[in-house]
Design an enzyme around this catalytic site. Structure first.
Site, PDB file in Angstrom:
ATOM      1  N   ARG A 359     100.579 -15.003  41.502  1.00  0.00           N
ATOM      2  CA  ARG A 359      99.545 -16.002  41.787  1.00  0.00           C
ATOM      3  C   ARG A 359     100.008 -17.384  41.338  1.00  0.00           C
ATOM      4  NH1 ARG A 359      94.860 -12.864  42.216  1.00  0.00           N
ATOM      5  NH2 ARG A 359      95.660 -11.161  43.476  1.00  0.00           N
ATOM      6  N   GLU A 361      98.431 -19.985  40.696  1.00  0.00           N
ATOM      7  CA  GLU A 361      97.229 -20.682  40.260  1.00  0.00           C
ATOM      8  C   GLU A 361      97.505 -21.397  38.939  1.00  0.00           C
ATOM      9  OE1 GLU A 361      94.142 -17.828  39.919  1.00  0.00           O
ATOM     10  OE2 GLU A 361      93.942 -17.521  42.078  1.00  0.00           O
ATOM     11  N   ARG A 367      92.612 -15.325  30.286  1.00  0.00           N
ATOM     12  CA  ARG A 367      92.630 -14.062  31.037  1.00  0.00           C
ATOM     13  C   ARG A 367      93.387 -14.132  32.359  1.00  0.00           C
ATOM     14  NH1 ARG A 367      86.879 -12.780  33.840  1.00  0.00           N
ATOM     15  NH2 ARG A 367      86.625 -14.680  35.058  1.00  0.00           N
ATOM     16  N   HIS A 368      94.112 -15.238  32.605  1.00  0.00           N
ATOM     17  CA  HIS A 368      94.847 -15.383  33.854  1.00  0.00           C
ATOM     18  C   HIS A 368      96.351 -15.470  33.608  1.00  0.00           C
ATOM     19  CE1 HIS A 368      90.832 -16.667  35.277  1.00  0.00           C
ATOM     20  NE2 HIS A 368      91.242 -16.169  36.413  1.00  0.00           N
ATOM     21  N   GLU A 510      85.575  -8.689  34.589  1.00  0.00           N
ATOM     22  CA  GLU A 510      85.993  -7.958  35.777  1.00  0.00           C
ATOM     23  C   GLU A 510      87.430  -7.468  35.648  1.00  0.00           C
ATOM     24  OE1 GLU A 510      87.071  -9.101  40.376  1.00  0.00           O
ATOM     25  OE2 GLU A 510      85.701 -10.380  39.241  1.00  0.00           O
ATOM     26  N   SER A 513      88.367  -5.474  41.748  1.00  0.00           N
ATOM     27  CA  SER A 513      87.576  -5.959  42.874  1.00  0.00           C
ATOM     28  C   SER A 513      87.953  -5.116  44.093  1.00  0.00           C
ATOM     29  CB  SER A 513      87.876  -7.437  43.148  1.00  0.00           C
ATOM     30  OG  SER A 513      87.065  -7.920  44.187  1.00  0.00           O
ATOM     31  N   ARG A 561      94.810  -6.821  32.135  1.00  0.00           N
ATOM     32  CA  ARG A 561      93.427  -7.112  31.759  1.00  0.00           C
ATOM     33  C   ARG A 561      92.714  -5.843  31.288  1.00  0.00           C
ATOM     34  NH1 ARG A 561      89.513 -10.882  35.373  1.00  0.00           N
ATOM     35  NH2 ARG A 561      91.294 -12.284  35.145  1.00  0.00           N
TER      36      ARG A 561
END
Length: 587
Positions: A359, A361, A367-368, A510, A513, A561
């Site tokens: 990712r 991002e 948490r990323h 979460e 998903s 996670r």
């Protein structure tokens, strides 16, 4: 959640690239003080800058002195070793020849006993152990050293002896040598296992110790330690938050006997030696083992999908692009398309994969990550997506049960440093719908509409509510609004505003998903157009469903996670062995 779910929860498939711009009134220019006020403000700013510079200089000076002290200690130890060197005693102590696979003993690997296997029932037995030198100290004419191997430590003791009365001769030079070897060096110790009158404090094998007969350094640590292992093993004084921004600079400091997270990561090969970290990554390994074990029992097939994909925006704007022999390509954000091809279109029906996910991002949170390990599964369904939820619920209960059964020692080592409460979960996994979750929030005084996406804060709050009401840290929530899910999500047949989608939570965050996917090409095209997606950009995805596709669903799990939240860790960098975030590419 939303069209682009949070990083480690795994969005499911190709998403259209969207470019956003900021709109709104122009930012007002900051007011500039005038006259005496301006001079006063300038003087105050100068004072602040000077104060900050002085504080920074003081910290740097403190670090310099600590570094010089460490280097002086290491030089002193090396000088001791040089003074203790005596070739006549090489069979008893000294630097061992470099291991280059030149010879093999008759016993082979069986010559060594694992430190974790030492127990009082072995009293009187001669043993040979190998490990990192954890600590060493001289007391009069004796030496006390602690060796460490993975999770386990044992104390080794030697006293100067002339060798009479059936005792092994221990020269004074050997005591000097033992106390002079630098910490973290690799050492072989041979001796007799004994049971001390009192338990040995600070050693996992507390009911035994080794009376040393020989002591050889296999590989000497030559660089000064960036931090002391005792500091790296200290229990947490306060519990950090597990949500919000991650401040790299604030976590770089090592003060008060505490080692900063960034300092740990800069020297990860040393940080990994702590019992807590040894345990965290054994837990991580077991999570993957149990994930694979359960799904194989349920007739899933493990697959391996490509991580280099065609195009520059296969998974949306947040991708790492690269040149692929003159063609645009990117690193995979998800195995979504390929696992659907295998399960629904390729006839495998039930598939899973454990693999890297990327990712791009710029998310500096707790948490990323920019690269993490995905635990993905996809399966055909006969009539209802609850079939997927049943598998997922049972899968996680299997994992949680397995961790408790197989990793008791590891969990205890982690609790010693990072205290956490055991995860509470139900034998039959709790499932609530999105509307119920929103209602519970409103009843608790939180503003949450049934059709709006949940913020991270509201997810955490809902987790607390669910824990209090249902006594579980683990639950499933389904029937999310269609507007916050990817275009390929199957709409709810009874309410066009909802979808057959779901998320799974641990401790209010979460970790998965997923959804029932649309398997009819016509409906896929309709939903893509509703999202404003050019069908040409997803033609490869659509083509996969034109030759017959089974009804199906699945989900993507962020492995790091899961480990972080199961263990109640405050930062995902603690559950990633070599984390990659927007500011870290090493080691």
């Amino acid at each position: 959640m939303g069209p682009s779910p949070p990083t480690n929860a795994r969005p499911q498939g190709p998403i259209q690239t969207t470019h956003w711009k900021e709109f709104g009134p122009a930012k007002s220019e900051p007011k500039t003080p005038k006259g005496e006020n301006a001079q006063e403000a300038s003087e105050k700013n100068t004072e602040k800058r000077a104060k900050k510079a002085a504080e920074k200089a003081a910290k740097e000076e403190k670090k310099r002195k600590q570094r010089e002290e460490r280097e002086a200690r290491e030089r002193e130890k090396l000088e001791k070793l040089a003074g203790a060197a005596d070739k006549d005693w090489s069979h008893i102590f000294g630097d061992a020849p470099m291991i280059q696979s030149a010879t093999k003993s008759e016993e082979g690997v069986n010559k060594w006993t694992k430190i974790g296997a030492l127990e009082k029932e072995m009293e009187g037995r001669k043993v040979v152990v190998r490990g990192h030198l954890h600590t060493s100290r001289g007391v009069g004419k004796g030496a006390f050293v602690v060796l460490r191997s993975s999770l386990y430590t044992v104390q080794c003791v030697a006293f100067e002896s002339s060798g009479g009365d059936n005792k092994v001769e221990i020269p004074s030079a050997m005591i000097k040598y033992m106390t002079g070897v630098p910490v973290e060096s690799i050492v072989d110790v041979s001796g007799v296992l004994t049971c001390p009158e009192k338990a040995v404090e600070g050693a996992t094998q507390s009911d035994v110790e080794i009376q040393v007969h020989s002591y050889h350094c296999v590989q000497k640590a030559t660089a000064p330690m960036p931090f002391q292992m005792e500091d790296a093993c200290r229990p947490d004084l306060v519990k950090e938050t597990d949500v919000g921004a991650y401040d790299h600079e604030a976590n770089a400091a090592s003060e008060g006997g505490r080692v900063g997270q960034e300092t740990r990561l800069d020297h990860r090969w040393i940080d990994l030696r702590t019992p807590a970290n040894q345990s965290i990554f054994r837990i991580q390994s077991m999570v993957c083992t149990l994930f694979r074990e359960y799904l194989l029992k349920q007739n899933f097939i493990e697959i391996h999908t490509p991580k280099i994909l065609s195009g520059a925006s296969e998974g949306g704007a947040d991708v790492f692009t690269l040149d692929y022999f003159g063609k645009p390509a990117c690193l995979s954000m998800s195995p979504q398309l390929h696992k659907q091809m295998a399960a629904a279109c390729g006839g495998f029906e039930r598939v899973f994969e454990i693999g890297p996910v990327f990712r791009a991002e710029n998310s500096n949170t707790r948490r990323h990550l920019c690269e993490f390990t995905g635990l993905d599964l996809e399966m055909a369904i006969m009539e209802h997506y609850d079939e997927v939820l049943d598998v997922l619920g049972e899968l996680f209960v299997y994992i949680f049960d397995g961790l408790k059964e197989k990793c008791g020692q590891e969990l205890e080592r982690i609790k010693e440093q990072h205290g956490f409460e055991d995860l509470q979960y139900l034998r039959k996994t709790l499932k609530i719908d999105y509307a119920t979750g929103c209602r519970l929030l409103r009843e608790a005084g939180v503003d949450q509409d049934d059709l709006d996406d949940l913020s991270t804060e509201n997810e955490k709050k809902l987790g607390d509510i669910v824990k209090e009401k249902y006594n579980t840290d683990f639950y499933i929530m389904d029937k999310y609004p269609l507007s916050v899910r990817p275009f390929y999500t199957m709409p709810d047949p009874n309410n066009p505003k909802l979808s057959n989608s779901y998320d799974i939570f641990i401790r209010g965050q979460e970790i998965l998903s997923g959804a029932q996917r649309i398997h009819e090409t016509g409906l896929l095209e309709e939903r893509a157009k509703a999202w404003g997606i050019d069908l040409e950009t997803i033609s490869a995805y659509l083509d996969a469903f034109r030759n017959g596709a089974l009804p199906h669903g699945g989900g993507g799990i962020g492995m790091e996670r899961v480990v972080m939240l199961y263990l109640g860790l405050p930062n995902i960098r603690k559950s990633s062995m070599f984390p990659r975030d927007p500011r870290r590419l090493l080691p």
